[in-house]
Design an enzyme around this catalytic site. Structure first.
Site, PDB file in Angstrom:
ATOM      1  N   ARG A   2      -8.791 -14.487  -8.527  1.00 40.81           N
ATOM      2  CA  ARG A   2      -7.996 -13.514  -7.763  1.00 40.81           C
ATOM      3  C   ARG A   2      -8.062 -13.845  -6.271  1.00 40.81           C
ATOM      4  O   ARG A   2      -7.063 -13.723  -5.560  1.00 40.81           O
ATOM      5  CB  ARG A   2      -8.509 -12.096  -8.020  1.00 40.81           C
ATOM      6  CG  ARG A   2      -8.185 -11.617  -9.431  1.00 40.81           C
ATOM      7  CD  ARG A   2      -8.995 -10.398  -9.820  1.00 40.81           C
ATOM      8  NE  ARG A   2      -8.750  -9.248  -8.982  1.00 40.81           N
ATOM      9  CZ  ARG A   2      -9.616  -8.238  -8.839  1.00 40.81           C
ATOM     10  NH1 ARG A   2     -10.767  -8.238  -9.474  1.00 40.81           N
ATOM     11  NH2 ARG A   2      -9.319  -7.214  -8.074  1.00 40.81           N
TER      12      ARG A   2
ATOM     13  N   ARG B 153     -18.805  -2.646  -7.859  1.00 41.95           N
ATOM     14  CA  ARG B 153     -17.758  -1.795  -8.439  1.00 41.95           C
ATOM     15  C   ARG B 153     -17.886  -1.756  -9.952  1.00 41.95           C
ATOM     16  O   ARG B 153     -17.778  -0.706 -10.571  1.00 41.95           O
ATOM     17  CB  ARG B 153     -16.369  -2.329  -8.028  1.00 41.95           C
ATOM     18  CG  ARG B 153     -15.206  -1.555  -8.599  1.00 41.95           C
ATOM     19  CD  ARG B 153     -13.985  -1.649  -7.721  1.00 41.95           C
ATOM     20  NE  ARG B 153     -13.178  -2.836  -8.013  1.00 41.95           N
ATOM     21  CZ  ARG B 153     -12.121  -3.208  -7.290  1.00 41.95           C
ATOM     22  NH1 ARG B 153     -11.767  -2.505  -6.225  1.00 41.95           N
ATOM     23  NH2 ARG B 153     -11.434  -4.267  -7.607  1.00 41.95           N
TER      24      ARG B 153
ATOM     25  N   ARG C   8     -12.925  -2.729 -15.055  1.00 42.44           N
ATOM     26  CA  ARG C   8     -11.683  -3.513 -15.052  1.00 42.44           C
ATOM     27  C   ARG C   8     -11.941  -4.887 -15.651  1.00 42.44           C
ATOM     28  O   ARG C   8     -12.920  -5.535 -15.325  1.00 42.44           O
ATOM     29  CB  ARG C   8     -11.191  -3.663 -13.604  1.00 42.44           C
ATOM     30  CG  ARG C   8     -10.523  -2.423 -13.071  1.00 42.44           C
ATOM     31  CD  ARG C   8     -10.186  -2.548 -11.606  1.00 42.44           C
ATOM     32  NE  ARG C   8      -9.419  -3.761 -11.289  1.00 42.44           N
ATOM     33  CZ  ARG C   8      -8.759  -3.920 -10.155  1.00 42.44           C
ATOM     34  NH1 ARG C   8      -8.758  -2.974  -9.239  1.00 42.44           N
ATOM     35  NH2 ARG C   8      -8.088  -5.026  -9.930  1.00 42.44           N
TER      36      ARG C   8
ATOM     37  N   ARG D 195       2.461  -8.935  -2.128  1.00 39.95           N
ATOM     38  CA  ARG D 195       1.437  -9.961  -2.287  1.00 39.95           C
ATOM     39  C   ARG D 195       2.007 -11.368  -2.167  1.00 39.95           C
ATOM     40  O   ARG D 195       1.247 -12.330  -2.250  1.00 39.95           O
ATOM     41  CB  ARG D 195       0.804  -9.817  -3.664  1.00 39.95           C
ATOM     42  CG  ARG D 195      -0.579  -9.125  -3.686  1.00 39.95           C
ATOM     43  CD  ARG D 195      -1.024  -9.117  -5.110  1.00 39.95           C
ATOM     44  NE  ARG D 195      -2.390  -8.918  -5.399  1.00 39.95           N
ATOM     45  CZ  ARG D 195      -2.964  -7.747  -5.696  1.00 39.95           C
ATOM     46  NH1 ARG D 195      -2.288  -6.633  -5.582  1.00 39.95           N
ATOM     47  NH2 ARG D 195      -4.217  -7.700  -6.079  1.00 39.95           N
TER      48      ARG D 195
ATOM     49  N   LYS E 148      -9.000  -1.634   0.147  1.00 37.24           N
ATOM     50  CA  LYS E 148      -7.648  -1.084   0.328  1.00 37.24           C
ATOM     51  C   LYS E 148      -7.486   0.215  -0.452  1.00 37.24           C
ATOM     52  O   LYS E 148      -6.981   1.209   0.065  1.00 37.24           O
ATOM     53  CB  LYS E 148      -6.578  -2.088  -0.147  1.00 37.24           C
ATOM     54  CG  LYS E 148      -6.596  -3.427   0.585  1.00 37.24           C
ATOM     55  CD  LYS E 148      -5.454  -4.333   0.133  1.00 37.24           C
ATOM     56  CE  LYS E 148      -5.521  -4.759  -1.319  1.00 37.24           C
ATOM     57  NZ  LYS E 148      -6.621  -5.690  -1.624  1.00 37.24           N
TER      58      LYS E 148
END
Ligand code: AMP
Length: 195
Positions: A150, A127, A139, A88, A15
């Site tokens: 998540r 990532r 992160r 969300r 996204k």
């Protein structure tokens, strides 16, 4: 013509990547609640401190906080928005509908990036590795353990939004497993149909 879209899909679906492309190519404004929350943490605001632990567990922060962030940003205006990582939950989706009405805007499409879970875990590991290699901070929630939480939050609370937007006639689906540029092409096709 202005366009307002939501990018929907699990964490790691791409996204953010697609949103930045749309910012560069169409001058749309990316509204990422994840980025806003991370910025609040970094700048050490009271709210940032409050949400830090929740984010590190891979859970969702309260609807009230993210709706407040989006409201503030929409009030500043802009020529078209990409909602990335918001809404969300169903209450957030209802709130977004009300906010758009209030600001005289409308939603053009909710675009789902369809991906499979195994590919997501691989992407998230990549990532984190890329961030490390580039000397950038990784992160806190990009570890395989937190990522699994998540993903669970996504299926429990966010996936129902697919039905919500489908019922409104706003859902469009693209193949998020395709190469980045091909995903962008599919999104462009959706946007031209909406314009
Ligand atoms: P993201 O960068 O979109 O993956 O978001 C990172 C984290 O920020 C999420 O795991 C949540 O803890 C929090 N977050 C971001 N957007 C929302 C939202 N719309 N509602 C609740 N929590 C959010």
């Amino acid at each position: 013509m202005t366009i307002n879209i939501i990018l929907l899909g699990p964490p790691g679906a791409g996204k953010g990547t697609q949103a930045s492309k749309l910012v560069d190519e169409r001058g749309l404004v990316q509204l990422s609640t994840g980025d806003m929350l991370r910025a609040a943490r970094t700048s050490g605001t009271e709210m940032g401190q409050r949400v830090a632990a929740v984010m590190d567990r891979g859970e969702l922060v309260t609807d009230e906080i993210v709706i407040g962030l989006i409201r503030e940003r929409l009030a500043e205006g802009g020529k078209g928005f990409i909602f990335d990582g918001f809404p969300r939950t169903l209450p957030q989706a209802d709130a977004l509908g009300r906010l758009l009405d209030e600001f005289g805007m409308k939603l053009d499409a909710a675009i789902e990036l369809k991906v499979d879970d195994d590919a997501l875990v691989a992407r998230i590991v990549k990532r984190a590795e890329e961030a490390l290699a580039a000397g950038q901070p990784v992160r806190n929630d990009d570890t395989p353990e937190v990522f699994a939480d998540r993903l669970r939050e996504y299926y429990k609370k966010t996936a129902p939004l697919l039905g919500y937007y489908y019922a409104k006639g706003d859902l469009r689906q693209v193949d998020g497993m395709a190469a980045m540029d091909q995903v962008a092409d599919q999104i462009a096709t959706v946007l031209s149909a909406a314009e």
